[in-house]
Write an enzyme that holds these catalytic residues in place. Structure first.
Site, mmCIF file in Angstrom:
data_model
loop_
_atom_site.group_PDB
_atom_site.id
_atom_site.type_symbol
_atom_site.label_atom_id
_atom_site.label_comp_id
_atom_site.label_asym_id
_atom_site.label_seq_id
_atom_site.Cartn_x
_atom_site.Cartn_y
_atom_site.Cartn_z
ATOM 1 N N GLY A 31 0.814 -1.216 0.000
ATOM 2 C CA GLY A 31 0.000 0.000 0.000
ATOM 3 C C GLY A 31 0.844 1.260 0.000
ATOM 4 O O GLY A 31 1.966 1.270 -0.501
ATOM 5 N N GLY A 64 -2.549 -2.954 6.565
ATOM 6 C CA GLY A 64 -3.434 -1.910 7.090
ATOM 7 C C GLY A 64 -3.842 -2.179 8.540
ATOM 8 O O GLY A 64 -3.954 -3.326 8.958
ATOM 9 N N LEU A 124 2.347 7.462 17.459
ATOM 10 C CA LEU A 124 1.025 8.013 17.773
ATOM 11 C C LEU A 124 1.157 9.442 18.292
ATOM 12 O O LEU A 124 0.385 10.331 17.938
ATOM 13 C CB LEU A 124 0.313 7.168 18.842
ATOM 14 N N ALA A 151 -0.362 12.892 16.882
ATOM 15 C CA ALA A 151 -1.291 13.605 17.759
ATOM 16 C C ALA A 151 -0.834 15.064 17.946
ATOM 17 O O ALA A 151 -1.649 15.990 17.896
ATOM 18 C CB ALA A 151 -1.390 12.896 19.105
ATOM 19 N N LYS A 177 -1.130 26.214 9.434
ATOM 20 C CA LYS A 177 -1.990 26.764 8.392
ATOM 21 C C LYS A 177 -3.438 26.365 8.699
ATOM 22 O O LYS A 177 -3.763 25.172 8.697
ATOM 23 C CB LYS A 177 -1.532 26.224 7.029
ATOM 24 N N SER A 232 -7.282 25.602 8.178
ATOM 25 C CA SER A 232 -7.912 24.932 7.037
ATOM 26 C C SER A 232 -9.328 24.551 7.398
ATOM 27 O O SER A 232 -9.776 24.744 8.529
ATOM 28 C CB SER A 232 -7.122 23.673 6.677
ATOM 29 N N GLY A 292 -10.173 21.780 7.889
ATOM 30 C CA GLY A 292 -10.055 20.590 8.748
ATOM 31 C C GLY A 292 -9.006 19.642 8.218
ATOM 32 O O GLY A 292 -8.851 19.516 7.004
ATOM 33 N N GLY A 319 -7.324 16.026 7.310
ATOM 34 C CA GLY A 319 -7.799 14.713 6.893
ATOM 35 C C GLY A 319 -6.605 13.788 6.793
ATOM 36 O O GLY A 319 -5.563 14.030 7.405
ATOM 37 N N CYS A 349 -4.055 9.045 8.742
ATOM 38 C CA CYS A 349 -3.355 8.845 10.025
ATOM 39 C C CYS A 349 -3.886 9.641 11.196
ATOM 40 O O CYS A 349 -4.074 9.093 12.281
ATOM 41 C CB CYS A 349 -1.876 9.181 9.858
HETATM 42 C C1 UDX Z 1 0.785 12.660 8.355
HETATM 43 C C2 UDX Z 1 2.112 12.995 9.035
HETATM 44 O O1 UDX Z 1 2.550 14.289 8.624
HETATM 45 C C3 UDX Z 1 3.152 11.932 8.703
HETATM 46 O O2 UDX Z 1 4.367 12.184 9.409
HETATM 47 C C4 UDX Z 1 2.612 10.566 9.094
HETATM 48 O O3 UDX Z 1 3.541 9.549 8.757
HETATM 49 C C5 UDX Z 1 1.289 10.314 8.406
HETATM 50 O O4 UDX Z 1 0.368 11.361 8.715
HETATM 51 P P1 UDX Z 1 -0.202 12.934 5.908
HETATM 52 O O5 UDX Z 1 -1.464 12.355 6.445
HETATM 53 O O6 UDX Z 1 0.321 12.428 4.620
HETATM 54 O O7 UDX Z 1 0.984 12.757 6.960
HETATM 55 O O8 UDX Z 1 -0.457 14.484 5.713
HETATM 56 P P2 UDX Z 1 -0.038 15.864 6.370
HETATM 57 O O9 UDX Z 1 0.778 16.618 5.416
HETATM 58 O O10 UDX Z 1 0.508 15.688 7.718
HETATM 59 O O11 UDX Z 1 -1.454 16.600 6.431
HETATM 60 C C6 UDX Z 1 -2.530 16.062 7.174
HETATM 61 C C7 UDX Z 1 -3.739 16.962 7.060
HETATM 62 O O12 UDX Z 1 -3.535 18.171 7.776
HETATM 63 C C8 UDX Z 1 -4.086 17.386 5.649
HETATM 64 O O13 UDX Z 1 -5.493 17.356 5.481
HETATM 65 C C9 UDX Z 1 -3.575 18.796 5.560
HETATM 66 O O14 UDX Z 1 -4.230 19.565 4.602
HETATM 67 C C10 UDX Z 1 -3.825 19.296 6.958
HETATM 68 N N1 UDX Z 1 -2.962 20.401 7.373
HETATM 69 C C11 UDX Z 1 -1.618 20.247 7.432
HETATM 70 C C12 UDX Z 1 -3.536 21.610 7.736
HETATM 71 O O15 UDX Z 1 -4.758 21.782 7.705
HETATM 72 N N2 UDX Z 1 -2.731 22.624 8.155
HETATM 73 C C13 UDX Z 1 -1.367 22.487 8.245
HETATM 74 O O16 UDX Z 1 -0.704 23.460 8.643
HETATM 75 C C14 UDX Z 1 -0.803 21.260 7.856
#
Ligand code: UDX
Length: 462
Positions: free
Chosen positions: A12, A89, A220, A224, A266, A268, A270, A272, A275
């Site tokens: 995956g 998964g 985790l 978090a 930043k 947003s 929300g 997503g 993880c």
């Molecule tokens: C995350 C962790 O960053 C990564 O280390 C872990 O291994 C997996 O989970 P990922 O889910 O790929 O990675 O995305 P990430 O870039 O962290 O963004 C997560 C969410 O937060 C996105 O929806 C993004 O748009 C949002 N986000 C991120 C914000 O809204 N504001 C920010 O400042 C940063």
């Protein structure tokens, strides 16, 4: 043990890219990635990889057929391996005890059983999937109870920190590699074997070794903390809107404090992704299981704030459109959970669209990478009926088709191309007044207003 053969269970988002990088960086190691799903393996062996990541294709092609292999023949791959990565998964449990919060470990468990069944030589088992603390001991128990040979097993924890969209550069130049192992001579020897694999391209001082439980928990906790920063700034975005402050200015001002730092601030619509929510709920469940309800509540509030941010955005749209969106066309720009990925898991767009459809709006969705089938599947999964999808959802091929005849437009993913929208053209295509809801605050609010839009952006007071 000097590692010569690696097998990975699970092709995956984590298994595929990570193994491709290891193969590319360690030409002397044979790497085989296995999965039960034939179509997924076929895709890894084709020109169209199942995962879109900038730069990934090049990395895969540099090693595929040489020392990188993708196969559904799992048993021989396990039998031949010195080291086995478990990248299956771990979805959130949807039934029984811990439903909605605890991790469902059935794939981890069957992987452990399979390894025990097939192995007749010593193996190092590496958990890479995000799992609750103490899973390593469960794996170890299954392995020992089912071991029919003289083989010995050492279990390590090596959580993956790569983020989607930047997976290749994250792996090429990681902030750190974390490896946890048992505090025994055998455990430490296994740990050193994996350190040596990574040391092929990662500086030693960035390879952190800990005990097993610290490593499992750190994954985790890292997610978090990251999610908590976003929920914190999102809570402030609401206050900024109410008071006339600008959340980007606040982020910049606090981010200059070197103790706070500028990243992940930043605001947003929300967060997503596969993880953040899952890992926090897992942490909440862990806290509860160990009798720490206050700690559980603290972390749960990060998810509560995120849910509120999404529903608050929909409410803003409905209220602004004179309290009804029934029958109105709402252009949705972006469906992926963030830019540069086709992944939509837990994307804020899913809830926003669901809630708009519940208000009987017509949603016209454009995303440069997410296909119609994915959008339909995601909406069905959150309870939107097929009938409602047929009547209220349209997926189009460019942002201007989405804008045509729309009462309102909402940006939900921060795709670069949305920064370059031809605003006069969008404005001309829309009904008037033309409402613009920038859920990512990617376009200058003043420019939108100057163009004639009734514009709103997350975290920007009027
Ligand atoms: C995350 C962790 O960053 C990564 O280390 C872990 O291994 C997996 O989970 P990922 O889910 O790929 O990675 O995305 P990430 O870039 O962290 O963004 C997560 C969410 O937060 C996105 O929806 C993004 O748009 C949002 N986000 C991120 C914000 O809204 N504001 C920010 O400042 C940063």
């Amino acid at each position: 043990m000097k590692i010569k053969t690696i097998c990975c269970l699970g092709a995956g988002y984590v298994g595929g890219p990570t193994m491709a990088m290891i193969a590319a960086k360690c030409p002397k190691i044979q790497v085989t990635v296995c999965d039960f799903i034939q179509a997924r393996i076929d895709a890894w062996n084709s020109d169209t990889l199942p995962v879109y990541e900038p730069g990934l294709k090049e990395v895969v092609e540099s090693a595929r057929g040489e020392n990188l292999h993708f196969t559904t023949k799992i048993k021989p791959a396990i039998a031949a391996a010195d080291l086995i990565f478990v990248c299956v998964g771990t979805p959130t449990k949807s039934y029984g005890i811990g439903a909605g919060r605890a991790a469902d470990l059935r794939y981890i468990e069957s992987a452990a059983r399979l390894i025990a069944e097939v192995s007749d030589s010593d193996k190092i088992i590496v958990e890479k999937s995000t799992i609750p603390v103490k899973t390593a001991s469960a794996i170890q128990t299954i392995l020992s109870a089912n071991n029919t040979s003289e083989a010995t097993f050492q279990v390590l924890s090596n959580p993956e920190f790569l983020a989607e969209g930047t997976a290749v550069s994250d792996m090429e130049n990681p902030d750190r590699i974390l490896i946890g192992g048992e505090q025994t001579p055998e455990g430490q020897a296994a740990l050193e074997s994996l350190v040596e694999v990574y040391a092929n391209w990662v500086p030693r001082d960035r390879i952190i070794t800990t005990n097993l439980w610290s490593s499992e928990l750190s994954k985790l906790v890292a997610n978090a903390f990251l999610a908590q920063r976003i929920s914190s700034i999102n809570s402030i975005s609401a206050l900024c809107e109410a008071t006339g402050a600008d959340v980007d200015e606040v982020s910049r001002a606090i981010g200059y404090d070197s103790r706070i730092g500028p990243k992940f601030l930043k605001a947003s619509v929300g967060f997503g992704g596969s993880c953040f929510q899952k890992d926090i709920l897992n942490l909440v469940y862990l806290c509860e299981s160990f009798g720490l309800p206050e700690a559980a509540d603290y972390w749960r509030s990060v998810v509560t704030m995120n849910d509120w941010q999404k529903s608050r955005f929909v409410e803003k749209i409905v209220r602004t459109l004179f309290n009804t969106v029934s029958g109105k066309r709402i252009a949705i720009l972006g469906f992926a959970f963030k830019k540069d990925t086709n992944d939509t898991r837990e994307s804020a767009a899913i809830n926003v669209c669901r809630d708009l459809i519940a208000e009987n709006a017509q949603v016209i969705i454009y995303d440069p990478r997410v296909p119609l089938e994915t959008i339909h599947r995601d909406l069905l999964e959150v309870g939107v009926s097929q009938n409602a999808i047929n009547q209220n959802v349209k997926v189009v091929a460019d942002p201007y088709q989405a804008a045509a005849g729309a009462h309102a437009l909402a940006t939900l993913t921060e795709w670069d191309e949305f920064r370059e929208l031809d605003l006069p053209r969008v404005y001309d295509l829309m009904l008037k007044p033309a409402f613009f809801f920038d859920g990512r605050a990617i376009l200058p609010l003043e420019a939108l207003k100057k163009q004639g839009f009734e514009a709103f952006a997350i975290g920007k007071g009027r």
